[in-house]
Scaffold this motif. Sequence first.
Motif, short mmCIF file in Angstrom:
data_model
loop_
_atom_site.label_atom_id
_atom_site.label_comp_id
_atom_site.label_asym_id
_atom_site.label_seq_id
_atom_site.Cartn_x
_atom_site.Cartn_y
_atom_site.Cartn_z
N ALA A 100 -5.22 5.89 -9.34
CA ALA A 100 -4.37 4.76 -9.72
C ALA A 100 -3.96 4.03 -8.45
O ALA A 100 -4.66 4.09 -7.44
N GLY A 101 -2.81 3.37 -8.49
CA GLY A 101 -2.39 2.57 -7.34
C GLY A 101 -2.05 3.37 -6.11
O GLY A 101 -2.35 2.97 -4.98
N ILE A 102 -1.41 4.53 -6.30
CA ILE A 102 -1.03 5.38 -5.17
C ILE A 102 -2.27 6.05 -4.58
O ILE A 102 -3.12 6.53 -5.31
N LYS A 103 -2.35 6.08 -3.25
CA LYS A 103 -3.40 6.85 -2.59
C LYS A 103 -2.81 8.20 -2.20
O LYS A 103 -1.82 8.26 -1.46
N VAL A 104 -3.38 9.27 -2.72
CA VAL A 104 -2.94 10.61 -2.37
C VAL A 104 -3.72 11.08 -1.14
O VAL A 104 -4.95 10.95 -1.10
N GLY A 105 -3.01 11.62 -0.16
CA GLY A 105 -3.67 12.08 1.05
C GLY A 105 -3.32 13.52 1.37
O GLY A 105 -2.39 14.10 0.80
N GLU A 154 0.86 -1.18 0.00
CA GLU A 154 0.00 0.00 0.00
C GLU A 154 0.90 1.24 0.00
O GLU A 154 1.72 1.42 0.90
N VAL A 155 0.75 2.08 -1.01
CA VAL A 155 1.60 3.24 -1.17
C VAL A 155 0.78 4.52 -0.99
O VAL A 155 -0.21 4.73 -1.69
N LEU A 156 1.19 5.36 -0.03
CA LEU A 156 0.50 6.61 0.26
C LEU A 156 1.46 7.77 0.02
O LEU A 156 2.63 7.69 0.38
N VAL A 157 0.95 8.86 -0.56
CA VAL A 157 1.75 10.06 -0.76
C VAL A 157 0.95 11.26 -0.27
O VAL A 157 -0.21 11.45 -0.67
N PHE A 158 1.58 12.07 0.59
CA PHE A 158 0.94 13.26 1.14
C PHE A 158 1.64 14.51 0.60
O PHE A 158 2.68 14.93 1.13
N LYS A 174 -9.50 10.83 0.25
CA LYS A 174 -10.15 10.21 1.41
C LYS A 174 -9.12 9.67 2.39
O LYS A 174 -9.39 8.73 3.15
N THR A 175 -7.93 10.26 2.37
CA THR A 175 -6.85 9.87 3.26
C THR A 175 -6.25 11.12 3.88
O THR A 175 -6.06 12.12 3.18
N LEU A 204 -16.47 10.72 8.18
CA LEU A 204 -16.52 10.75 6.72
C LEU A 204 -15.85 9.53 6.10
O LEU A 204 -15.77 9.41 4.87
N GLY A 205 -15.39 8.62 6.94
CA GLY A 205 -14.82 7.36 6.46
C GLY A 205 -13.40 7.46 5.92
O GLY A 205 -12.94 6.58 5.19
N PHE A 206 -12.68 8.50 6.31
CA PHE A 206 -11.31 8.69 5.81
C PHE A 206 -10.36 7.62 6.34
O PHE A 206 -10.53 7.09 7.43
N ARG A 207 -9.37 7.30 5.53
CA ARG A 207 -8.21 6.53 5.98
C ARG A 207 -7.36 7.53 6.76
O ARG A 207 -6.90 8.53 6.20
#
Length: 243
Positions: free
Chosen positions: A50-55, A35-39, A82-83, A112-115
């Motif tokens: 896409a695959g990356i979740k932007v937060g 799981e890849v997250l970028v803030f 949503k992150t 709001l159901g955020f990660r």
Amino acid sequence: MIIAANLKTNLTRAKTISYLNKVERFIEKNSITQEVLVFPATSSLVKHQAGIKVGAQNAYPAINGAFTGEIGYEQLEEFEIKTILIGHSERRHVMGETQEELVKKFNFYKELGFRIVYCVGEPLSVRESGHDKMMEYISRQYEGIDVMYKNLIVAYEPVWAIGSGLTPTPEDIVTIHKELKTKSTAPLLYGGSVKVTNVQEVLSLDGVDGVLVGSAALYAEHFCSMCESAQLLEKKINNKKES
């Protein structure tokens, strides 16, 4: 594993888009299943499907309103974000956010159901006061937080290690992660001077479910290398289980 990049107040929108595209291509080409997250910085938030979740690194606990200098849910919704990162040490110690304010923020985005990546950690003065005092300090950062929230990720960051090039010993990381695991079953990340040269060692430690990386993740190539390290480590662990 969870590999997260906190870009802080760095990179323009154009540079952020380039960064995301580079990392995305790498993830796809190398079949990265972590799981890849970028803030990104607030002004560099983008819609990225896409695959990356932007937060978001921060947001006010409101849909919108008269909150000068802040963004709310309405602005995040525009980019389908949503992150969110809550409780980072720089928000606590530089911006002066109190635990009460963080709880309000947490509860608002939880509804709001955020990660939610929720950060805890101690400054050097607290660490030097002894283990019990340190754990009391960190425990207070859990007050008012729903540790059973299904979309929660906890990130432990020793404040004194962030950007300093210093890290606790592997034994220290294992010990504190073991104790923090008793407070919540949420995935537990380590953050604090994680870099390409030590990420594999950190990820291999008991109780570490991923990393939250700051300055060492500003170069897409370095962050890609960290994602690859996590993938290789997971493959190694799985192969050992099968043998």
